[in-house]
Design an enzyme around this catalytic site. Structure first.
Site, PDB file in Angstrom:
ATOM      1  N   ASP A   1      -0.312   5.126   0.692  1.00 28.94           N
ATOM      2  CA  ASP A   1      -0.654   6.102   1.731  1.00 28.94           C
ATOM      3  C   ASP A   1      -0.590   5.456   3.107  1.00 28.94           C
ATOM      4  O   ASP A   1      -1.308   4.493   3.384  1.00 28.94           O
ATOM      5  CB  ASP A   1      -2.055   6.674   1.494  1.00 28.94           C
ATOM      6  CG  ASP A   1      -2.129   7.545   0.256  1.00 28.94           C
ATOM      7  OD1 ASP A   1      -1.238   8.392   0.095  1.00 28.94           O
ATOM      8  OD2 ASP A   1      -3.070   7.377  -0.539  1.00 28.94           O
TER       9      ASP A   1
ATOM     10  N   ASP B   1       0.863  -1.171   0.000  1.00 35.05           N
ATOM     11  CA  ASP B   1       0.000   0.000   0.000  1.00 35.05           C
ATOM     12  C   ASP B   1       0.905   1.228   0.000  1.00 35.05           C
ATOM     13  O   ASP B   1       2.084   1.156   0.360  1.00 35.05           O
ATOM     14  CB  ASP B   1      -0.898  -0.025   1.235  1.00 35.05           C
ATOM     15  CG  ASP B   1      -1.886   1.120   1.250  1.00 35.05           C
ATOM     16  OD1 ASP B   1      -2.523   1.370   0.210  1.00 35.05           O
ATOM     17  OD2 ASP B   1      -2.001   1.785   2.294  1.00 35.05           O
TER      18      ASP B   1
END
Length: 342
Positions: free
Chosen positions: A28, A26
């Protein structure tokens, strides 16, 4: 141990970057926040890549194109190519294209990443409910998204058009704190229409499908900061996961996690890719890790000992998850977690 029966974080003596061929990262809250690299991320990813681990960047944020994401990562010091970036915009575009003919007009409520992904699938983005769209695609459009965009979506959905959402993350981490995410924007349209969108992003199967198709990973490790997207997505896909505590999930939330939100491993940040993970042992009702022992006594989580804070957290997870079994942990972890300073 299967994901469904996990009662403690797993231990492994080999570095995760050696045990798994591909990290599905991922962005963010894991690699960066608010456009700036998270501490230790650049160095850890560089070392993992140099050691032979493939890196793929899997994000629910549909705002930017893969080219833009790759350029940003490279600027931060993490060399990346557009082909290594998988977004929820790509996943929702494939979902839409599977249901509509080539050239179909799709009303876009979102950013350039969503428009590019739709064109990649042979669909035609339009801007107004009066442009004869046959579907609506909604994705994160950034903090300056005009309110009128939500009205366009509502007009079209209220006319009976199918509605698709890239993801439903209610929040998104930023340099200044936690901000509303695409899920909050989806709720605006839901309230105005009473409709339910088809959703593509993590933790749902379309995103996992898109990731597998684009990476070809054989032994993937999902790396994320969110229990309800990254970790649940790994659970749904039947693959292992590493939770890093650099984003929206805190220690108390991890201890209270329900089965589908329990990661295989947990670490402070991406340096966890470069090491093994200590084993959480069980002796009767006591769970030990490092210098810590955790147990449930009188309906309370109790933590004793000292040592590395993360080892204490792992021990607490063992005690809480074992007590909860296949349900959610209803124990108050606040006092025990407070001892760890996490």
């Amino acid at each position: 141990m299967s994901q469904a029966s996990r009662t403690r974080p797993s231990g492994i003596s080999t570095a995760l970057s050696e045990a798994y061929d591909t990290a599905l990262l991922d962005l963010d809250g894991v690699v960066y926040a608010g456009g700036q690299a998270i501490d230790h991320a650049v160095e850890a990813l560089g070392t993992a890549r140099d050691g032979g681990m493939h890196l793929a960047y899997v994000t629910n944020n549909a705002l930017r194109t893969p080219d833009a994401v790759a350029e940003h990562l490279t600027e931060l010091g993490v060399p990346a190519e557009a082909a290594e970036v998988i977004t929820s915009a790509q996943a929702v575009a494939r979902l839409i294209a599977d249901q509509l003919p080539s050239g179909a007009r799709v009303l876009v409520v979102g950013g350039e990443g969503l428009r590019v992904a739709l064109r990649e699938r042979g669909l035609r983005p339009v801007e107004s409910a009066d442009d004869d769209p046959v579907a609506v695609a909604q994705g994160y459009g950034g903090p300056d998204m005009a309110w009128g965009r939500f009205a366009e979506a509502a007009y079209a959905v209220n006319r009976g058009l199918p509605w698709f959402a890239s993801n439903t993350d209610l929040t998104i981490p930023s340099a200044r704190g936690i901000a509303p995410g695409n899920g909050a924007a989806v709720e605006v349209v839901r309230i105005a229409t009473g409709a339910e969108p088809q959703v593509a992003g993590k933790p749902l199967p379309p995103m996992h499908r898109e990731t597998v198709l684009r990476t070809g990973a054989k032994r993937p490790l999902v790396v994320g900061d969110r229990l309800d997207t990254d970790i649940e997505g790994a659970f749904n896909g039947g693959v292992d996961s590493l939770l890093v505590l650099t984003g929206v999930t805190d220690a108390a939330q991890l201890v209270a996690a329900k089965p589908e939100h329990r990661p295989t491993y947990v670490d402070a940040d991406l340096r966890g890719l470069l090491t093994g993970q200590p084993e959480v042992t069980q002796a009767g009702e006591d769970f030990g890790c490092g210098g810590w022992t955790a147990s449930v006594r009188g309906g309370q989580l109790v933590l004793e000992g000292d040592g590395e804070a993360l080892d204490g957290l792992r021990a607490l997870c063992g005690a809480a998850w074992s007590q909860a079994g296949e349900g959610s942990c209803g124990l108050d972890a606040g006092k025990a977690v407070a001892r760890l300073g996490l």
